[in-house]
Design a protein around this motif. Structure first.
Motif, PDB file in Angstrom:
ATOM      1  N   PHE A 120      -4.281  -2.872  -2.934  1.00  0.00           N
ATOM      2  CA  PHE A 120      -4.758  -1.588  -2.447  1.00  0.00           C
ATOM      3  C   PHE A 120      -3.631  -0.570  -2.614  1.00  0.00           C
ATOM      4  O   PHE A 120      -2.581  -0.705  -1.989  1.00  0.00           O
ATOM      5  CB  PHE A 120      -5.167  -1.684  -0.978  1.00  0.00           C
ATOM      6  CG  PHE A 120      -6.220  -2.727  -0.709  1.00  0.00           C
ATOM      7  CD1 PHE A 120      -7.566  -2.446  -0.859  1.00  0.00           C
ATOM      8  CD2 PHE A 120      -5.855  -4.012  -0.319  1.00  0.00           C
ATOM      9  CE1 PHE A 120      -8.537  -3.400  -0.608  1.00  0.00           C
ATOM     10  CE2 PHE A 120      -6.807  -4.986  -0.070  1.00  0.00           C
ATOM     11  CZ  PHE A 120      -8.158  -4.680  -0.219  1.00  0.00           C
ATOM     12  N   ALA A 121      -3.850   0.422  -3.481  1.00  0.00           N
ATOM     13  CA  ALA A 121      -2.829   1.447  -3.744  1.00  0.00           C
ATOM     14  C   ALA A 121      -1.451   0.808  -3.896  1.00  0.00           C
ATOM     15  O   ALA A 121      -0.528   1.111  -3.131  1.00  0.00           O
ATOM     16  CB  ALA A 121      -2.819   2.486  -2.627  1.00  0.00           C
ATOM     17  N   PRO A 122      -1.287  -0.091  -4.869  1.00  0.00           N
ATOM     18  CA  PRO A 122      -0.032  -0.857  -4.953  1.00  0.00           C
ATOM     19  C   PRO A 122       1.172   0.025  -5.261  1.00  0.00           C
ATOM     20  O   PRO A 122       1.239   0.681  -6.296  1.00  0.00           O
ATOM     21  CB  PRO A 122      -0.308  -1.848  -6.087  1.00  0.00           C
ATOM     22  CG  PRO A 122      -1.356  -1.179  -6.928  1.00  0.00           C
ATOM     23  CD  PRO A 122      -2.206  -0.415  -5.968  1.00  0.00           C
ATOM     24  N   PHE A 123       2.122   0.012  -4.353  1.00  0.00           N
ATOM     25  CA  PHE A 123       3.334   0.825  -4.495  1.00  0.00           C
ATOM     26  C   PHE A 123       4.361   0.109  -5.356  1.00  0.00           C
ATOM     27  O   PHE A 123       4.584  -1.087  -5.196  1.00  0.00           O
ATOM     28  CB  PHE A 123       3.931   1.100  -3.114  1.00  0.00           C
ATOM     29  CG  PHE A 123       5.286   1.723  -3.181  1.00  0.00           C
ATOM     30  CD1 PHE A 123       5.418   3.083  -3.336  1.00  0.00           C
ATOM     31  CD2 PHE A 123       6.430   0.936  -3.116  1.00  0.00           C
ATOM     32  CE1 PHE A 123       6.680   3.670  -3.422  1.00  0.00           C
ATOM     33  CE2 PHE A 123       7.688   1.511  -3.192  1.00  0.00           C
ATOM     34  CZ  PHE A 123       7.817   2.874  -3.345  1.00  0.00           C
ATOM     35  N   TRP A 124       4.993   0.877  -6.267  1.00  0.00           N
ATOM     36  CA  TRP A 124       6.165   0.312  -6.955  1.00  0.00           C
ATOM     37  C   TRP A 124       7.259   1.358  -7.167  1.00  0.00           C
ATOM     38  O   TRP A 124       8.425   1.017  -7.302  1.00  0.00           O
ATOM     39  CB  TRP A 124       5.785  -0.349  -8.279  1.00  0.00           C
ATOM     40  CG  TRP A 124       5.288   0.575  -9.354  1.00  0.00           C
ATOM     41  CD1 TRP A 124       4.023   1.051  -9.494  1.00  0.00           C
ATOM     42  CD2 TRP A 124       6.053   1.139 -10.427  1.00  0.00           C
ATOM     43  NE1 TRP A 124       3.945   1.892 -10.586  1.00  0.00           N
ATOM     44  CE2 TRP A 124       5.174   1.956 -11.186  1.00  0.00           C
ATOM     45  CE3 TRP A 124       7.386   1.027 -10.833  1.00  0.00           C
ATOM     46  CZ2 TRP A 124       5.587   2.660 -12.314  1.00  0.00           C
ATOM     47  CZ3 TRP A 124       7.795   1.725 -11.966  1.00  0.00           C
ATOM     48  CH2 TRP A 124       6.901   2.531 -12.696  1.00  0.00           C
ATOM     49  N   THR A 125       6.914   2.650  -7.175  1.00  0.00           N
ATOM     50  CA  THR A 125       7.936   3.677  -7.307  1.00  0.00           C
ATOM     51  C   THR A 125       7.375   5.019  -6.869  1.00  0.00           C
ATOM     52  O   THR A 125       6.156   5.183  -6.693  1.00  0.00           O
ATOM     53  CB  THR A 125       8.454   3.784  -8.759  1.00  0.00           C
ATOM     54  OG1 THR A 125       9.629   4.609  -8.792  1.00  0.00           O
ATOM     55  CG2 THR A 125       7.386   4.395  -9.680  1.00  0.00           C
ATOM     56  N   ILE A 126       8.264   5.984  -6.725  1.00  0.00           N
ATOM     57  CA  ILE A 126       7.904   7.389  -6.531  1.00  0.00           C
ATOM     58  C   ILE A 126       8.561   8.168  -7.660  1.00  0.00           C
ATOM     59  O   ILE A 126       9.755   7.997  -7.927  1.00  0.00           O
ATOM     60  CB  ILE A 126       8.371   7.909  -5.162  1.00  0.00           C
ATOM     61  CG1 ILE A 126       7.607   7.197  -4.042  1.00  0.00           C
ATOM     62  CG2 ILE A 126       8.170   9.419  -5.053  1.00  0.00           C
ATOM     63  CD1 ILE A 126       8.071   7.569  -2.643  1.00  0.00           C
ATOM     64  N   ASP A 127       7.776   8.972  -8.331  1.00  0.00           N
ATOM     65  CA  ASP A 127       8.281   9.700  -9.497  1.00  0.00           C
ATOM     66  C   ASP A 127       9.093  10.911  -9.043  1.00  0.00           C
ATOM     67  O   ASP A 127       8.636  12.049  -9.057  1.00  0.00           O
ATOM     68  CB  ASP A 127       7.104  10.137 -10.386  1.00  0.00           C
ATOM     69  CG  ASP A 127       7.588  10.707 -11.712  1.00  0.00           C
ATOM     70  OD1 ASP A 127       8.771  10.491 -12.045  1.00  0.00           O
ATOM     71  OD2 ASP A 127       6.794  11.366 -12.408  1.00  0.00           O
TER      72      ASP A 127
END
Length: 278
Positions: A120-127
């Motif tokens: 669910f809305a998998p987080f891996w980074t913030i641009d």
């Protein structure tokens, strides 16, 4: 503002809903949440006979005051151990991860042979340059005030709902509460560990060959759909991508998109239920 009285209800703790079959699901919450956010989807699967277990990551929930001392490795180890234990007792085991929990689920599935995943809305980074600079910034700026950067709208129902996970009795019209919120400080190191957890998911993604359902909110300002697509391009299993009209947390039953989430999860689960019954 202190976090001591945050996350005090039992709903924030880890849980197990016992099923009546040989299939199970391990559910992993995100930051700065608790097992509470995974309960609705856990109950959904449990109604279909699944055993569902929701973990509480170290330093979260009632342990939030200890979060500064925890690392991405601590969180990953906790998920890995829970997955191995669940695997010993069930024929089919899938992982469900929300936001940062998605990254932790990916690394666990890559290491310990899960049969499937729902992210669910998998987080891996913030641009953002500052996000990428966190390994250095944590030494240069050891503490910062997040609500000085991300100005809160105290009248926003979503902000109020999220804040009440921390402070159930919050009075959003109280000038003193608003002042304390704006002055609230966090350790920059925590965000560097979130960054590290996200990169675990990204780095392990090519090892994933199992079918994966991804549910993404099209109005998600934190985990944007285009960033999620970059992560999914690294997966080597069958990917089912479902975009719903939701913000960052698509697991809220009060959202209009919840029926779509339910249908997608149930349809995905059926393939495993059919395998068990055959």
């Amino acid at each position: 503002m202190t976090m001591i009285n945050a996350f005090q209800g039992e709903e924030h703790l880890s849980f197990v809903y016992e099923g009546h079959g040989t299939h199970a699901a391990l559910l992993v919450h995100g930051f700065p949440g608790s097992a509470k956010e995974m309960r609705p989807v856990a109950q959904l699967l449990n109604a279909h006979g699944w055993t569902t277990e929701g973990v509480l990551l170290p330093g979260f929930g009632p342990q939030i005051e200890q979060l500064e001392q925890k690392t991405a490795q601590d969180w990953a180890a906790h998920v890995n151990t829970a997955l191995q234990t669940l695997r010993e007792r069930h024929r089919i085991v899938i992982l469900l991860g929300n936001s940062m929990g998605g990254a932790l689920s990916i690394q666990a599935a890559a290491k310990h042979n899960a049969d499937g995943m729902i992210l669910f809305a998998p987080f891996w980074t913030i641009d953002n340059f500052l996000w990428r600079a966190l390994p250095v910034l944590k030494f240069v700026i050891p503490r910062f005030k997040p609500f000085q950067v991300f100005k809160p709208d105290f009248d926003d129902p979503e902000f109020q709902k999220g804040t009440r996970n921390f402070f159930p009795d919050a009075d959003f019209n109280d000038p003193e509460f608003q002042r304390q919120t704006l002055q609230f400080e966090v350790n920059t190191r925590i965000f560097d560990q979130i960054r590290a957890a996200g990169m675990m998911g990204y780095d392990h993604a090519p090892q994933i060959t199992v079918p994966t359902l991804v549910i993404q909110g099209n109005d998600d300002e934190l985990v944007k759909p285009e960033i999620t697509q970059k992560l999914l391009s690294r997966l080597n299993g069958d990917v089912i991508y479902t975009e719903v009209n939701a913000p960052h947390n698509p697991l809220d039953p009060e959202q209009d998109s919840w029926p779509e989430v339910v249908r997608a999860v149930e349809d995905y689960a059926k393939r495993f239920e059919m395998e068990v019954s055959s």
